[in-house]
Design a protein around this motif. Structure first.
Motif, mmCIF file in Angstrom:
data_model
loop_
_atom_site.group_PDB
_atom_site.id
_atom_site.type_symbol
_atom_site.label_atom_id
_atom_site.label_comp_id
_atom_site.label_asym_id
_atom_site.label_seq_id
_atom_site.Cartn_x
_atom_site.Cartn_y
_atom_site.Cartn_z
ATOM 1 N N UNK A 46 50.434 60.887 71.087
ATOM 2 C CA UNK A 46 51.536 61.759 70.699
ATOM 3 C C UNK A 46 51.077 62.806 69.699
ATOM 4 N N UNK A 47 51.339 64.072 70.008
ATOM 5 C CA UNK A 47 50.962 65.175 69.120
ATOM 6 C C UNK A 47 52.208 65.988 68.809
ATOM 7 N N UNK A 48 52.446 66.201 67.501
ATOM 8 C CA UNK A 48 53.586 66.987 67.038
ATOM 9 C C UNK A 48 53.049 68.345 66.595
ATOM 10 N N UNK A 49 53.407 69.395 67.337
ATOM 11 C CA UNK A 49 52.919 70.742 67.058
ATOM 12 C C UNK A 49 54.005 71.472 66.289
ATOM 13 N N UNK A 50 53.720 71.819 65.028
ATOM 14 C CA UNK A 50 54.767 72.278 64.116
ATOM 15 C C UNK A 50 54.467 73.659 63.543
ATOM 16 N N UNK A 51 55.496 74.219 62.928
ATOM 17 C CA UNK A 51 55.411 75.531 62.299
ATOM 18 C C UNK A 51 56.643 76.336 62.654
ATOM 19 N N UNK A 133 65.139 63.752 79.674
ATOM 20 C CA UNK A 133 64.077 62.799 79.332
ATOM 21 C C UNK A 133 63.945 61.733 80.414
ATOM 22 N N UNK A 134 65.055 61.335 80.994
ATOM 23 C CA UNK A 134 65.004 60.294 82.028
ATOM 24 C C UNK A 134 64.246 60.747 83.275
ATOM 25 N N UNK A 168 62.684 59.470 73.668
ATOM 26 C CA UNK A 168 61.327 59.933 73.371
ATOM 27 C C UNK A 168 60.625 58.954 72.430
ATOM 28 N N UNK A 169 61.375 58.436 71.454
ATOM 29 C CA UNK A 169 60.793 57.464 70.529
ATOM 30 C C UNK A 169 60.286 56.236 71.273
ATOM 31 N N UNK A 170 61.038 55.770 72.247
ATOM 32 C CA UNK A 170 60.603 54.602 73.023
ATOM 33 C C UNK A 170 59.301 54.899 73.757
ATOM 34 N N UNK A 171 59.168 56.119 74.278
ATOM 35 C CA UNK A 171 57.921 56.492 74.955
ATOM 36 C C UNK A 171 56.751 56.524 73.976
ATOM 37 N N UNK A 180 49.587 61.825 77.526
ATOM 38 C CA UNK A 180 49.650 62.497 76.230
ATOM 39 C C UNK A 180 50.961 63.266 76.156
ATOM 40 N N UNK A 181 51.700 63.064 75.066
ATOM 41 C CA UNK A 181 52.956 63.773 74.836
ATOM 42 C C UNK A 181 52.721 64.852 73.785
#
Length: 381
Positions: A46-51, A133-134, A168-171, A180-181
């Motif tokens: 899991x990658x969180x791309x922020x800004x 999401x489903x 998404x949290x469950x994934x 990869x998310x």
């Protein structure tokens, strides 16, 4: 395949879609952080791309996705020839089949999750719902025939409703194998802490003038060096915000505001009325929003100029530094302008919410500027 006739929730008006943008400008640190993790075989699921919006987060996500779909896993032992060198770039060949398939949204190893079109309301949904999401269930059910990776891009996780966020949290808690998310977030502080804790963050930085000029050229907007400096200053380094300024003639609008500031405390009323009327007509809502945004920004720059004693540099409009040095000559005067900045935006938003005439709202804001300037100049004498 996408329906070409429907608007896309993740496209900025007047700019290419991120999947159509091959190069990412000014974000080398984030790219190298991802490549280092990949080369060390520490690829997080899991990658969180922020800004802030408009820095290229979605462009980075698409570059990462294409890279992962075509690049084999790093190897520890290259045999008698030694290990191959680690990849130095996320770029792939422009004629690679994955490049064509991702542009067409037909790549079987990639799933894009975004706000969907509401057929009943005939508009984009206001939230990213659990139904979107489903759809991943069917995506994950398809086994990759070549044993390759699967990549999910969520643009953006800020728009998820609570049910979608929990899905998404469950994934993230139970990620499917070789998946990869890539989660795009403009305001990660508003996400569930458990989502943030299960991702590795890639934070993007605002662009300077040179990078802004290159990024705008890539988006099809050719601007000069002085314009690029002004756009970088007014957009906080966001290409998306800079494109909005260009599309709505925002540099001229900001220049008109600074010309009005130059007349303070004797407000040029004919010019003020003309400005108010130019954004008040039906169909000019976007330009009205931009005017209030720029007005807030101008007052904030004025306050900072007074408090720090340093006029804005670079100037975003001709004569801006001289005007601000005159209107905010001391730290105390800067603090008075800062107090106005805190209240003026709220006042305008409330007025719009209760349907006060837009021209009247603009004039009210300009008259408050006049009163603040008069107060400051009286205190300085």
């Amino acid at each position: 395949m996408k329906d070409e006739t429907l608007p896309e929730a993740d496209r900025v008006e007047g700019a290419p879609h991120p999947r159509e943008t091959t190069d990412l400008i000014g974000q080398g640190a984030a790219e190298q952080a991802f490549l280092s993790a990949f080369a060390a075989d520490r690829l997080h699921h899991g990658w969180l791309i922020t800004g802030p919006q408009g820095l290229g987060k979605a462009t980075l996500a698409w570059r990462i996705a294409r890279f992962l779909l075509v690049t084999p896993d790093p190897v520890d032992d290259g045999g008698m020839f030694g290990a191959p060198p680690p990849p130095r770039s996320l770029s792939i060949a422009p004629d690679h089949p994955v490049m064509h398939r991702t542009r067409a949204l037909s790549e079987p190893g990639l799933k894009l999750v975004r706000r969907a079109w509401d057929d009943k309301a005939k508009r984009l949904k206001t939230q990213l719902t659990v139904e979107e999401v489903r759809e991943l269930k069917g995506f994950f059910a398809l086994s990759a025939t070549d044993g390759g990776r699967r990549v999910v891009i969520v643009d953006s996780v800020d728009e998820m409703n609570p049910s979608a966020a929990n899905a998404i949290l469950k994934l993230l808690e139970e990620p499917p194998a070789r998946t990869v998310l890539l989660l795009i977030s403009h305001q990660p502080s508003g996400l569930l802490p458990t989502i943030r804790s299960r991702c590795r963050e890639l934070r993007l930085s605002p662009l300077g003038a040179a990078d802004m000029s290159a990024a705008l050229a890539q988006a099809g907007a050719d601007v000069g060096a002085q314009e690029a400096e002004a756009l970088a200053a007014l957009s906080a380094g966001s290409v998306g915000a800079a494109l909005r300024l260009l599309n709505l003639d925002g540099l001229k609008l900001y220049g008109d505001l600074i010309a009005l500031f130059a007349s303070l405390p004797d407000l040029d009323r004919p010019r003020a009325i003309a400005l108010a009327e130019s954004v008040a007509a039906r169909g000019r809502e976007e330009r009205l929003d931009l005017l209030f945004t720029l007005l807030d920004l101008a007052v904030s720059r004025l306050a900072r100029s007074g408090v720090t004693g340093v006029p804005p540099s670079p100037e975003a409009a001709r004569g801006e530094a001289q005007v601000m040095a005159r209107l905010a000559p001391t730290p105390q005067s800067g603090r008075v302008w800062a107090a106005l900045a805190q209240t003026s935006g709220d006042r305008a938003r409330h007025g719009r919410a209760v349907n006060i005439d837009p021209a009247a709202l603009v004039l009210d804001a300009l008259l408050r500027l006049r009163d603040c300037a008069a107060e400051n100049l009286r205190a300085a004498t």
